[in-house]
Design a protein around this motif. Structure first.
Motif, short mmCIF file in Angstrom:
data_model
loop_
_atom_site.label_atom_id
_atom_site.label_comp_id
_atom_site.label_asym_id
_atom_site.label_seq_id
_atom_site.Cartn_x
_atom_site.Cartn_y
_atom_site.Cartn_z
N VAL A 44 33.36 35.60 34.65
CA VAL A 44 33.47 36.06 36.03
C VAL A 44 33.82 37.81 35.96
CG1 VAL A 44 34.82 36.39 38.30
CG2 VAL A 44 33.79 34.29 37.25
N GLU A 86 24.85 30.59 40.50
CA GLU A 86 24.09 31.39 41.17
C GLU A 86 24.41 32.85 40.87
OE1 GLU A 86 24.41 29.91 45.44
OE2 GLU A 86 24.31 27.77 44.61
N VAL A 87 25.63 32.88 40.48
CA VAL A 87 26.26 34.43 40.17
C VAL A 87 25.64 35.00 38.92
CG1 VAL A 87 28.12 35.76 39.67
CG2 VAL A 87 28.36 33.75 41.25
N PHE A 119 40.43 33.95 40.36
CA PHE A 119 39.94 32.90 41.31
C PHE A 119 40.50 31.66 41.25
CE2 PHE A 119 37.40 32.07 37.38
CZ PHE A 119 37.43 30.59 37.37
N LYS A 175 31.62 41.30 36.65
CA LYS A 175 32.14 42.46 37.39
C LYS A 175 32.17 43.75 36.51
CE LYS A 175 35.32 40.55 40.74
NZ LYS A 175 36.58 40.45 41.24
N ILE A 197 33.88 28.55 43.74
CA ILE A 197 35.42 28.93 43.40
C ILE A 197 35.52 29.91 44.65
CG2 ILE A 197 35.40 28.75 40.89
CD1 ILE A 197 34.78 31.63 40.68
N LEU A 209 29.26 29.17 40.33
CA LEU A 209 28.96 30.17 39.60
C LEU A 209 27.38 30.22 38.89
CD1 LEU A 209 32.24 30.54 37.49
CD2 LEU A 209 31.60 32.14 39.40
N ILE A 251 36.62 35.16 45.12
CA ILE A 251 36.04 36.64 44.52
C ILE A 251 34.35 36.82 44.81
CG2 ILE A 251 37.59 36.64 42.40
CD1 ILE A 251 35.44 35.26 40.76
N LEU A 252 33.78 35.66 45.17
CA LEU A 252 32.49 35.82 45.55
C LEU A 252 32.11 35.84 47.05
CD1 LEU A 252 31.18 32.50 43.38
CD2 LEU A 252 31.49 34.95 42.79
N LEU A 256 35.24 30.42 32.18
CA LEU A 256 34.63 30.72 33.51
C LEU A 256 35.22 32.14 34.06
CD1 LEU A 256 34.51 27.29 35.32
CD2 LEU A 256 32.36 28.41 34.31
N ALA A 257 36.63 32.24 33.82
CA ALA A 257 37.09 33.47 34.32
C ALA A 257 36.78 34.74 33.65
CB ALA A 257 38.84 33.23 34.12
N HIS A 312 47.36 32.35 33.80
CA HIS A 312 48.66 31.46 33.41
C HIS A 312 49.59 32.51 33.33
CE1 HIS A 312 46.35 28.40 31.56
NE2 HIS A 312 45.48 29.17 31.12
N CYS A 326 43.09 30.14 38.38
CA CYS A 326 42.76 30.50 37.01
C CYS A 326 43.29 31.54 36.28
CB CYS A 326 41.08 30.75 36.96
SG CYS A 326 40.55 30.64 35.18
N ALA A 335 39.30 28.61 32.03
CA ALA A 335 39.73 30.17 31.31
C ALA A 335 38.34 30.88 30.86
CB ALA A 335 40.48 29.90 30.43
#
Lengths: 461, 118
Positions: free
Chosen positions: B72, B105-106, A325, B76, A371, B103, A374-375, B68-69, A281, A279, B66
């Motif tokens: 995440v 569950e995150v 990720f 953090k 994914i 994700l 990272i987790l 989702l990133a 570019h 994920c 993108a």
């Protein structure tokens, strides 16, 4: 000298001799007919009767009947600096240096620079096209300049070396050209005191240009090596199946992207295969995809079970501390004795693989998982698929399903459309299926911006 | 306050503070590789203040990788800033990619802003 077709050359000569600017009077055929002392000083190669051919900017004044006068201020070295500042490869910069030096400073110019394998490169110009030769590292006449112990050297005889200079030359001046290099300017006559300063200044400009172009060339070489290392490898031959792929990065100029695929055959006839999407570019994603691929290749030597492989990969990637990720599908392929193949698949948050059956129907493989990278607490489920001869497994990145229509940017290509495209591929080879999917999505996009596109087709035979 | 990002016409971001120490970012439209940077900017700016931060994705019609990133990264950052990040997601366009990538569950997922703030 007198006059030619209404042009009083003697009058012009008297007029221009008193000017500080370098001035040439040029006839309709482009031949120098008048030049003043400043012009002779700055452009020693351009004597009377020579073809007027300079590469620096000057002011042109039309004298009528095709005659012209050219004026060059003492900023010729600034113009040279501008020419250097244009950037370019090391080779182009060295050509420019010797060309300009021969034009502005002397009849001949030689740039001596260090090359690979303890050799020297000799770039020469006598007003024509620059030439280069490479020799073992010997240039005793200018060794003091090459080693940096002298910043100016006056030479009256040239010994061994690839000089390419007439034997009856009058004098040569050598100044440093960056680290381990020298610029040697050669004239038939001697150098005036202000010439020495101009050659020094030119050498400084040239050295800066050469250093930056050498860095640029080195960077380009490094990028090229990295790029080739990050590109997908050619697909190997795997017993019992034929393989085909699509790989189109989002940034076409970069030729690399975050999507990747790999197939690793083993000696027992089985193989591990993967298609994934980092994920992100550009270069960062491409470098991370390289890291994922290397990790997977190493881990697949000790673990063949796709679910356990993803757990190991997740642990390995988390240890790198990357913020990126990855979603991917990993599979193990075992050819069957009577034709076809048995596949074990595991997915790390990736779009569901599709199976195009030989009869034209399409199944979705519902492997699920989180994914990767990272987790800490992740779960992956495995899925078994049997491919009969003629069946094709298709793995793809979300660049396909999330491709936006050029006619309506809110409409996505989507999974249903991809399945419909696959249904049109009944009876086609793996290569034909890959090409058909590629053509369909590119037609949908019609050159619009898109995400990385990757697809791997595995067809049982 | 409405933030219109020229890079991303297909996304609209509205920030409000219903109570001290509580920020709600309402996201509507499509979150993909073009619009994700605008969402990222809004999240990073908001999470820097700490407290409770609710991302209301009730009107999101598409959530790509993108997006989702960005979520995440926000999770953090929330940890680092001792902020409480909650996500409102009820539409399939949002819940499906979250579930598919594990994700769901995150994040602390909620059906509405009210239940997120309860």
């Amino acid at each position: 000298m007198s006059s030619v077709v209404g042009i009083d050359l003697d009058g012009w000569q008297r007029l221009v001799d008193g000017l500080h600017e370098a001035v040439f009077v040029v006839d309709p055929a482009g031949v120098v007919r008048v030049r003043n002392a400043a012009a002779a000083d700055r452009f020693p190669r351009l004597g009377l009767g020579a073809r007027f051919d300079v590469h620096v900017a000057g002011r042109r004044h039309d004298l009528g009947d095709g005659w012209s006068a050219w004026y060059f201020t003492d900023s010729t070295l600034d113009h040279a600096h501008l020419r250097f500042a244009g950037g370019g490869s090391r080779e182009l910069t060295l050509k420019t240096i010797v060309q300009l030096a021969a034009e502005l400073l002397g009849e001949h110019c030689v740039a001596v620079v260090p090359a690979t394998r303890d050799r020297l490169e000799w770039w020469r110009c006598d007003g024509g096209e620059p030439t280069v030769t490479r020799t073992p590292r010997r240039a005793t006449e200018i060794s003091e300049v090459l080693t940096g112990t002298s910043s100016l050297l006056r030479i009256t005889s040239l010994g061994e070396g690839s000089w390419g200079v007439p034997e009856d030359f009058g004098c040569a001046l050598a100044v440093p050209l960056g680290v381990g290099g020298a610029l040697v300017v050669v004239r038939k006559g001697d150098f005036a005191p202000n010439d020495v300063e101009r050659i020094r200044l030119f050498g400084k400009h040239a050295a800066v240009a050469l250093e930056s172009s050498s860095k640029l060339t080195e960077q380009q070489r490094t990028i090229e090596v990295l790029r080739s290392a990050l590109l997908p490898l050619p697909l190997p031959e795997v017993h019992g199946v034929t393989l085909a792929s699509v790989f189109i990065p989002a940034h076409q100029r970069a030729l690399v992207g975050g999507d990747f695929y790999d197939v690793h055959p083993r000696t027992d006839g089985s193989a591990t295969f993967v298609l994934g999407d980092v994920c992100g570019h550009g270069l960062e994603a491409a470098v991370h995809s390289g890291r994922v691929r290397q990790s997977l290749q190493a881990l697949s030597l000790v673990e063949t079970n796709p679910v356990r492989l993803l757990h190991l990969l997740n642990t390995s990637l988390r240890a790198t501390g990357s913020k990126l990720f990855t979603t991917l599908v990993v599979g193990e392929l075992v050819p069957l004795a009577n034709g076809g193949a048995r596949l074990s698949l595991a997915s790390g948050g990736h779009p569901a693989p599709l199976v195009l059956r030989a009869d034209g129907s399409v199944d979705e493989v519902s492997a699920t998982g989180a994914i990767v990278g990272i987790l800490a607490d992740v779960r992956f489920s495995g899925e078994q698929v049997t491919l009969a001869p003629g069946d094709t497994l298709v793995l793809y990145s979300d660049g396909f399903t999330e491709a936006r229509a050029h006619t309506n940017r809110t409409e996505l290509f989507g999974e249903q459309r991809l399945q419909a495209v696959l249904k049109e591929c009944k009876g086609l080879s793996a290569e034909e299926i890959a090409r058909h999917c590629e053509e369909a999505v590119l037609k949908w996009l019609d050159r619009d911006d898109h995400d990385d596109l990757a697809l791997l087709a595995v067809q049982a035979v | 306050m409405t933030v219109q990002d020229p890079r991303a016409e297909q996304i609209e971001l509205k920030v409000r503070q219903p109570a001290p120490g509580v920020t709600v970012l309402a996201v509507s439209g499509e979150v993909d590789m073009v619009s994700a940077p605008a969402l990222r900017e809004a999240l990073i700016n908001g999470l820097g203040d700490g407290g409770v931060f609710v991302v209301d994705m009730g009107s999101v019609t598409f959530l790509g990788s993108a997006g989702l990133a960005v979520l995440v990264e926000a999770a953090k950052l929330a940890q680092q800033e001792n902020a409480s990040l909650k996500v409102v997601a009820k539409a399939r366009a949002v819940t499906r990619p979250l579930e598919a990538t594990g994700l769901g569950e995150v994040f602390s997922l909620h059906d509405s802003v009210d239940s997120a703030l309860a």
